[in-house]
Design a protein around this motif. Sequence first.
Motif, short mmCIF file in Angstrom:
data_model
loop_
_atom_site.label_atom_id
_atom_site.label_comp_id
_atom_site.label_asym_id
_atom_site.label_seq_id
_atom_site.Cartn_x
_atom_site.Cartn_y
_atom_site.Cartn_z
N HIS A 94 0.83 -1.20 0.00
CA HIS A 94 0.00 0.00 0.00
C HIS A 94 0.87 1.25 0.00
O HIS A 94 0.62 2.20 -0.78
CB HIS A 94 -0.92 0.00 1.22
CG HIS A 94 -1.87 1.14 1.27
ND1 HIS A 94 -1.63 2.27 2.03
CD2 HIS A 94 -3.05 1.36 0.63
CE1 HIS A 94 -2.63 3.12 1.87
NE2 HIS A 94 -3.50 2.60 1.04
N LEU A 95 1.89 1.29 0.83
CA LEU A 95 2.78 2.45 0.90
C LEU A 95 3.52 2.64 -0.41
O LEU A 95 3.68 3.76 -0.89
CB LEU A 95 3.77 2.28 2.06
CG LEU A 95 3.17 2.27 3.47
CD1 LEU A 95 4.24 1.93 4.50
CD2 LEU A 95 2.52 3.61 3.80
N LEU A 96 3.98 1.54 -1.01
CA LEU A 96 4.68 1.63 -2.28
C LEU A 96 3.76 2.17 -3.37
O LEU A 96 4.14 3.05 -4.15
CB LEU A 96 5.21 0.25 -2.68
CG LEU A 96 6.03 0.19 -3.97
CD1 LEU A 96 7.36 0.91 -3.80
CD2 LEU A 96 6.27 -1.27 -4.40
N GLY A 97 2.56 1.65 -3.42
CA GLY A 97 1.60 2.08 -4.43
C GLY A 97 1.21 3.54 -4.31
O GLY A 97 0.88 4.19 -5.31
N GLN A 98 1.26 4.07 -3.08
CA GLN A 98 0.91 5.47 -2.83
C GLN A 98 2.11 6.41 -2.97
O GLN A 98 1.99 7.62 -2.78
CB GLN A 98 0.31 5.62 -1.43
CG GLN A 98 -1.00 4.87 -1.23
CD GLN A 98 -2.08 5.35 -2.18
OE1 GLN A 98 -2.27 6.54 -2.35
NE2 GLN A 98 -2.80 4.42 -2.79
N GLY A 99 3.27 5.85 -3.29
CA GLY A 99 4.45 6.67 -3.52
C GLY A 99 5.24 7.03 -2.28
O GLY A 99 6.12 7.90 -2.34
#
Length: 269
Positions: A94-99
């Motif tokens: 989730h954190l990766l996908g949100q940048g």
Amino acid sequence: MATKRTPVVFIHGLWLHSTSWRGWAERFREAGYEPLTPEWPGVPETVLAARRQPEAQAGIGLAEISEAHVRIIRELETPPIVVGHSVGGFIAQHLLGQGWAAAAVAICPGQIKGVKAIAPAQARSAFAFLRNPANTKRAVSLNQAQFRYGFANAVSLKESDDLFAAWTIPSPARPLFQLALGNFTPNSAAKVATDNETRGPLLLLSGKLDHTVPDALTRSTLKQYRKSGASTDYQRFDDRGHSLIVDHGWPELAETSLAWLTKSGFPET
């Protein structure tokens, strides 16, 4: 002049304490990273204190866990690597996908929205908690037999008991419900931006013997990223179960993660 180290944020899953990452943190520090092992909201700093205060984290969900890590990342000078296990593996994605992360390693990651694979072992591991909706507002614990089946089925009984005694804590059941029901919930907290073309690289690791997050789920997670051109890799360990980040074989997982990060251009200098 000292070189700034690339930060690495380690994120645990249900029923383990952040201090269970201690060996990983030391190994990553040796490799030139700056490790951080933050806790979930409401969880005390020690295993013993967490066992004594289960109510402090009751009702905490995926959004609260993710937001707590975002607050930590905001204070860093550079985006970190995130390494997560189980529910922590979901949070890492989730954190990766949100940048919010430069790269992520998701180990036996919790089931993201869109993953429909299921296995009998997974159902058995989760049913004891999912059968009671009131658990969404509670912190729940595994007993030794449940830990043996869900986490430590691939190690000896003695090691299973030792791991249970060393690391297990009560955890909020709400994330379990959110992940299990993600496909049936509009605007689910279990949704990940799998189509993000600009995110950093992602490595998915799984254990073939895992009862809590069977390998079929991790492979199904990999398929969710097929619409994105961003780098996504996968590796399976055929002799490992869900305890793979804390049991005697954890160094192999850590070295695999470090080798992949090196291949992906980290640590940044």
